[in-house]
Design a protein around this motif. Structure first.
Motif: not given
Ligand SMILES: Cc1cc2nc3c(=O)[nH]c(=O)nc-3n(C[C@H](O)[C@H](O)[C@H](O)COP(=O)(O)O)c2cc1C
Ligand SMILES: [Fe+2]
Ligand SMILES: [Fe+2]
Length: 396
Positions: A115-135
């Motif tokens: 759809y968008h021609g985007i291939e880079h800067d993609v972080l692939t997550v699986k079930d249960g993976d986490t991302l900490d944004l601070g708080g």
């Protein structure tokens, strides 16, 4: 809703109301519009947007996102769903914040490229993976086919907010408050069920799996990507989804007819009278030519029984009835009682086609089947009444 609205700690609604589109997916009418809910979470160390909105709403979305960011940079875009009603502005966000990272799952990747021609800067997550944004620590759960293969939900473990994507979504734009405690259930339940029947219901077995998966989370709020946000009583929508996905119909019936000159309509009226005579008061009678199929699907999903009656048209089903049958077969609700009847004036055809539908549907057929030549006589109408009575008794 005309501006970014804080909906939980550091969490903002940055969605838009669409009151311009006549139809959703160019298929389902939107007399009350639809909302594309998008969100932003402003953590102490990083910020994340959860989905975007449909392309034409770029300016409004972007200005709300900037309000929520309040001078901060956007670090992440969580892509819960690649359908363009939510993913319309992905490429634009990247051009505004070149360092932006995308969060998706393995099935998001090819769609993002396509759809968008985007291939880079993609972080692939699986079930249960986490991302900490601070708080705010986000975790992810894939819910394939709710509503596309790459669909996932995002859970903020800090606030207990489930960003549930299309699940628990509904048609209807916001008309004031965004939350369940700022509107009345009667205003949103029907439109949520119409959305469910048309968009999600085909995958009801997967809804059951997803509900079990989500029951492990300590959910405080459910923020879907369409319709009302739930904070006061999340169990009311969880129980609706449980009921709809288990096909637990209410005690009522839908009678749908396709008729050009009123003869088949009178047969349908006799079916309704029979249902009523059995003691069932919740009956919807629909002319297939005049009521959009989405409302008919909604009520078929809602009630325990339905009857289809059609005249014959060029040896086949009357076209509006054919359209309903094909929509039903595509997303076949289970556990319903079905009655059928047809009319003809020379070659027959309608009843045979409805018999074929009944067989494919695997529903419990209630008799008698009625086939009428030209105009129903007293005996024909009595048979239709019997069919209704039997449907009513099955319902009760
Ligand atoms: C364009 C058209 C095509 C029709 N094709 C058929 C047909 O193929 N076979 C048949 O038995 N009757 C056919 N009929 C007759 C209708 O089925 C007839 O109008 C029906 O029995 C009356 O029911 P209604 O008053 O509910 O429309 C056709 C009628 C029209 C107007
Ligand atoms: Fe979708
Ligand atoms: Fe959607």
């Amino acid at each position: 809703m005309y501006k970014a609205t804080q909906v939980n700690k550091d969490t903002w609604w940055v969605g838009v109301n669409d009151k311009e589109s006549d139809m959703f997916e160019s298929l389902w009418p939107l007399p009350q519009g639809v909302a594309y809910n998008a969100y932003a979470i402003i953590g102490s160390t990083a910020t994340a947007a959860i989905d975007t909105v449909k392309g034409p709403y770029h300016d409004e979305y972007y200005s709300k996102l900037l309000q929520a960011l309040n001078g901060r940079t956007l670090n992440y875009l969580v892509i819960n769903h690649m359908e363009p009603d939510h993913a319309g502005l992905i490429a634009q966000l990247k051009s505004k914040w070149p360092m932006l990272k995308f969060i998706g799952n393995a099935k998001t990747v090819p769609l993002l490229k396509g759809y968008h021609g985007i291939e880079h800067d993609v972080l692939t997550v699986k079930d249960g993976d986490t991302l900490d944004l601070g708080g705010h620590v986000l975790t992810f759960a894939t819910v394939p086919m709710l509503h596309w293969p790459e669909s996932m939900v995002t859970f903020d473990t800090t606030t207990g907010v489930l960003f549930s994507n299309d699940s628990f979504g509904g048609f209807g734009a916001h008309e004031g408050g965004l939350f369940d405690d700022q509107t009345v259930k009667a205003r949103w339940e029907d439109e949520m069920l119409r959305y469910y029947a048309c968009i999600v219901g085909k995958y009801s077995n997967i809804v059951q799996v997803a509900l079990k998966k989500l029951s492990a989370l300590k959910i405080q709020n459910i923020f879907p990507s369409h319709g009302v946000l739930f904070r006061k009583d999340i169990n009311q929508v969880i129980s609706l989804y449980d009921k709809w996905s288990k096909f637990e119909g209410e005690k009522g019936a839908v009678v749908v007819y396709g008729s050009m000159y009123g003869n088949t309509r009178r047969m349908a009226e006799a079916v309704c009278s029979g249902i009523n005579a059995a003691g069932v008061n919740e009956i919807s009678l629909y002319d297939a030519s005049r009521t959009d199929p989405s409302y008919i699907l909604r009520d078929i999903w809602k009630f325990k029984a339905f009857a289809l009656l059609s005249c014959t048209y060029n040896t086949l089903l009357y076209p509006p009835m054919e359209a309903i049958c094909s929509k039903l077969l595509n997303r076949m609700p289970k556990n319903k009682f079905l009655g059928i009847a047809g009319s003809y004036s020379w070659s027959k055809g309608a009843l045979t086609a409805l018999q074929d539908f009944a067989e494919k549907s695997k529903l419990t057929k209630i008799g008698p089947e009625v086939e009428v030549y030209t105009s129903p006589n007293a005996e024909d109408l009595q048979k239709c009444f019997e069919l209704g009575k039997n449907l009513g008794e099955a319902i009760l």
